[in-house]
Design an enzyme around this catalytic site. Structure first.
Site, PDB file in Angstrom:
ATOM      1  N   LYS A 154      44.552  50.849  37.152  1.00 36.67           N
ATOM      2  CA  LYS A 154      44.234  49.553  36.550  1.00 36.67           C
ATOM      3  C   LYS A 154      44.704  49.642  35.097  1.00 36.67           C
ATOM      4  O   LYS A 154      43.926  49.882  34.175  1.00 36.67           O
ATOM      5  CB  LYS A 154      42.725  49.288  36.675  1.00 36.67           C
ATOM      6  CG  LYS A 154      42.380  47.823  36.612  1.00 36.67           C
ATOM      7  CD  LYS A 154      40.973  47.575  37.116  1.00 36.67           C
ATOM      8  CE  LYS A 154      40.462  46.230  36.681  1.00 36.67           C
ATOM      9  NZ  LYS A 154      41.280  45.077  37.064  1.00 36.67           N
TER      10      LYS A 154
HETATM   11  N1  PMP Z   1      43.696  43.455  42.591  1.00 40.72           N
HETATM   12  C1  PMP Z   1      43.888  43.308  41.272  1.00 40.72           C
HETATM   13  C2  PMP Z   1      45.278  43.166  40.763  1.00 40.72           C
HETATM   14  C3  PMP Z   1      42.795  43.298  40.390  1.00 40.72           C
HETATM   15  O1  PMP Z   1      42.972  43.153  39.078  1.00 40.72           O
HETATM   16  C4  PMP Z   1      41.494  43.415  40.916  1.00 40.72           C
HETATM   17  C5  PMP Z   1      40.301  43.368  39.995  1.00 40.72           C
HETATM   18  N2  PMP Z   1      39.996  44.632  39.500  1.00 40.72           N
HETATM   19  C6  PMP Z   1      41.339  43.568  42.306  1.00 40.72           C
HETATM   20  C7  PMP Z   1      42.466  43.584  43.102  1.00 40.72           C
HETATM   21  C8  PMP Z   1      39.979  43.725  42.921  1.00 40.72           C
HETATM   22  O2  PMP Z   1      39.433  44.963  42.560  1.00 40.72           O
HETATM   23  P1  PMP Z   1      37.863  45.167  42.474  1.00 40.72           P
HETATM   24  O3  PMP Z   1      37.313  44.687  43.758  1.00 40.72           O
HETATM   25  O4  PMP Z   1      37.707  46.631  42.314  1.00 40.72           O
HETATM   26  O5  PMP Z   1      37.374  44.379  41.319  1.00 40.72           O
END
Ligand code: PMP
Length: 301
Positions: A156
């Site tokens: 991320k």
């Molecule tokens: N894909 C992307 C590109 C994101 O930024 C996020 C948000 N973090 C997610 C998927 C979903 O991840 P999570 O469920 O861990 O928030």
């Protein structure tokens, strides 16, 4: 623009609690110049018992470490100290339903060489639980997700979000609520900040890992499916099969579980309220708030 802080807001900066309005960071940071930082998006909820609970705190801080290490940023914090600090930042800001944003960033460095240290802050702001009655109009983005051979796609990392910003702005300029991006082979990948599932004949499908961020909410949806014996398959998903689906939704920490009204202007076949997806949405909200589902709500299948 939303207001994220005021004169009273406290954030956690490298081990200290400081006023957001007085916190300083380096204008020569490699993070600011090149998008070289990693972050998390976490939620806390006021649970049924009245306690504040950070949902899946360990999973989020594990991912923060993995994100940092996968792009060669030094990472010296333990989950325990970061989780303790997060609860304390929430307490000092008098917040229960909140969005939590830790960011790991680099020192001053205009070159591309590896740093010997990193810095961190944790910000929090108010965010009420979303009950997901709104449905989204989604379009296929003209942007693809970053190629995993160009980026560490499971990290991320801040720089990846220029792709999300472009896709989201394009969708909104065209009158849609949000975009679905494809991978470099044209298969469905994910939203700008959320993973996706679709439902067909009572079964759920979601893009396999590999070209997407491994979402913690996506994993939670898979757990809910297992707990309630809803069949689910991870596979390569084509845009055509989403158009033939009964329902679809995005899932993410901020989005929670949010249904789609239409995809590329094609409405979904089933009424959202009558789908397995809707039951998953309710089960998700029950999990994050530690609410017991009523027996009738619990009969998902
Ligand atoms: N894909 C992307 C590109 C994101 O930024 C996020 C948000 N973090 C997610 C998927 C979903 O991840 P999570 O469920 O861990 O928030």
């Amino acid at each position: 623009m939303a207001s994220y802080y005021n004169n009273e807001t406290i954030l956690w900066l490298n081990g200290e609690f400081v006023k957001a309005s007085e916190a300083k960071m380096d204008f020569y940071s490699q993070s600011l110049h090149y998008g070289y930082s990693v972050f998390e998006g976490i939620r806390s909820y006021k649970t049924e018992s009245g306690e504040t609970r950070i949902f899946k705190a360990t999973e989020h801080y594990d991912r923060l470490r993995n994100s940092a290490e996968s792009i060669n940023m030094p990472y010296s914090w333990t989950n325990e100290e970061l989780i303790d600090a997060t609860y304390e930042v929430l307490r000092r800001n008098n917040l229960q339903d909140a969005y939590i944003r830790p960011v790991v960033y680099a020192p001053a460095n205009m070159s591309f060489v590896k740093n010997t240290t990193s810095f961190i802050f944790i910000e929090v702001w108010e965010m009420s639980p979303f009950f997901g009655d709104k449905l989204l109009r989604i379009m296929t983005s003209s942007f693809q997700r970053p190629n995993p051979k160009a980026f560490k796609i499971t990290a991320k990392a801040a720089g990846h979000y220029v792709n999300s910003i472009l896709a989201s702005q394009e969708a909104k300029a065209k009158g849609y609520d949000e975009a679905l991006l494809t991978d470099m082979n044209g298969f469905a990948a994910e939203g700008v900040g959320a993973n996706m599932f679709y439902e067909k004949d009572g079964k759920l499908y979601t893009p396999s890992l590999g070209n997407i961020l491994p979402g913690i909410t996506r994993a939670t949806v898979l757990e809910i499916c297992a707990a309630h014996e809803i069949p689910v398959e991870e596979k390569q998903v084509t845009l055509e099969e989403i158009k033939e689906a009964d329902a679809a939704f995005f899932c993410g920490t901020a989005a929670e579980v949010i249904g789609w009204e239409s995809f590329d202007d094609i409405p979904f076949k089933k009424n959202w309220k009558e789908t397995q997806s809707r039951k998953i949405q309710l089960a998700y909200l029950a999990r994050v708030t530690e609410k017991q589902l009523e027996p009738v709500e619990n009969a998902l299948a």
